[in-house]
Design an enzyme around this catalytic site. Structure first.
Site, mmCIF file in Angstrom:
data_model
loop_
_atom_site.group_PDB
_atom_site.id
_atom_site.type_symbol
_atom_site.label_atom_id
_atom_site.label_comp_id
_atom_site.label_asym_id
_atom_site.label_seq_id
_atom_site.Cartn_x
_atom_site.Cartn_y
_atom_site.Cartn_z
ATOM 1 C CB CYS A 77 38.372 -21.972 -9.418
ATOM 2 S SG CYS A 77 37.190 -21.556 -7.404
ATOM 3 C CG HIS A 178 38.322 -16.976 -8.382
ATOM 4 N ND1 HIS A 178 37.696 -17.757 -9.573
ATOM 5 C CD2 HIS A 178 37.819 -17.643 -7.831
ATOM 6 C CE1 HIS A 178 36.669 -18.335 -9.571
ATOM 7 N NE2 HIS A 178 36.696 -18.470 -7.803
ATOM 8 C CD GLU A 180 38.645 -15.821 -13.263
ATOM 9 O OE1 GLU A 180 37.692 -16.299 -12.167
ATOM 10 O OE2 GLU A 180 40.097 -16.101 -12.850
#
Length: 196
Positions: A77, A178, A180
């Protein structure tokens, strides 16, 4: 395997730590130059605003260290945007200059709101980060600024025009989305990074 997560108060660190824990991997959150330099892999996540991130990186001397690293490095990001040369955000900020792109703001339109937030599929995938993935796979984005498509682009997304969803230069990899927060697809990308 030693994994360092660069600590520059960039936000979103806990989500990355949890994602790595789910893979059975422990990482060290650190700004210590020696720890970062000797790590097998380095992650550089971030949320927020580029100017304050660069102030913190400069205050800790990380702006000089990070471009010299030779091990696999993954920006996430804001961590991707910071690898560029310059951003329009906040009236303009000089970045780390590791990759040859300038970060620009999405134009707001009635159909396309800024920030670009939500799930989007990846296109034009290339390189080891995307092994086992295809243009049918979706990842999660939250951003108002982006890197244009260039020779460094290893994945694209469109909002509405194509932009760099992921980039690479030598050992430096980065994703605008992202990893994650992108479910099984993001997990696969992290696993592929850990295999580099």
């Amino acid at each position: 395997m030693e994994i360092a997560i660069v600590d520059y108060k960039g936000g979103n660190v806990q989500s990355v730590l949890f994602a790595l824990e789910r893979l059975g991997v422990q990482a060290t959150l650190t700004a210590d130059h020696d720890v970062i330099r000797r790590a097998d892999k380095v992650l550089f996540p971030g949320e927020g605003e580029a100017a304050s991130a660069m102030r913190e990186l400069r205050a800790q001397g990380l702006h000089e260290l990070l471009p010299t690293l030779t091990q696999p490095f993954l920006g996430i990001c804001l961590g991707m945007q910071l690898l560029g040369r310059h951003t329009q955000e906040g009236g303009g900020t000089e970045l780390l200059g590791i990759l040859p792109f300038d970060v620009v703001r999405f134009p707001a339109t009635p159909e396309y709101k800024v920030p670009h937030m939500g799930w989007n599929n990846l296109q034009a995938l290339r390189g080891p980060l995307f092994e086992g993935l295809s243009a049918e796979d979706y990842v999660y984005f939250v951003h108002s600024y982006y890197a244009p498509v260039g020779e460094y682009t290893i994945a694209e997304a469109a909002y509405p025009a194509p932009f760099s969803a992921a980039v690479q230069h030598e050992n430096f990899y980065a994703a605008q989305f992202h990893t994650e927060k992108s479910g099984p697809v993001g997990t696969r990308i992290l696993e592929n990074f850990l295999k580099l």
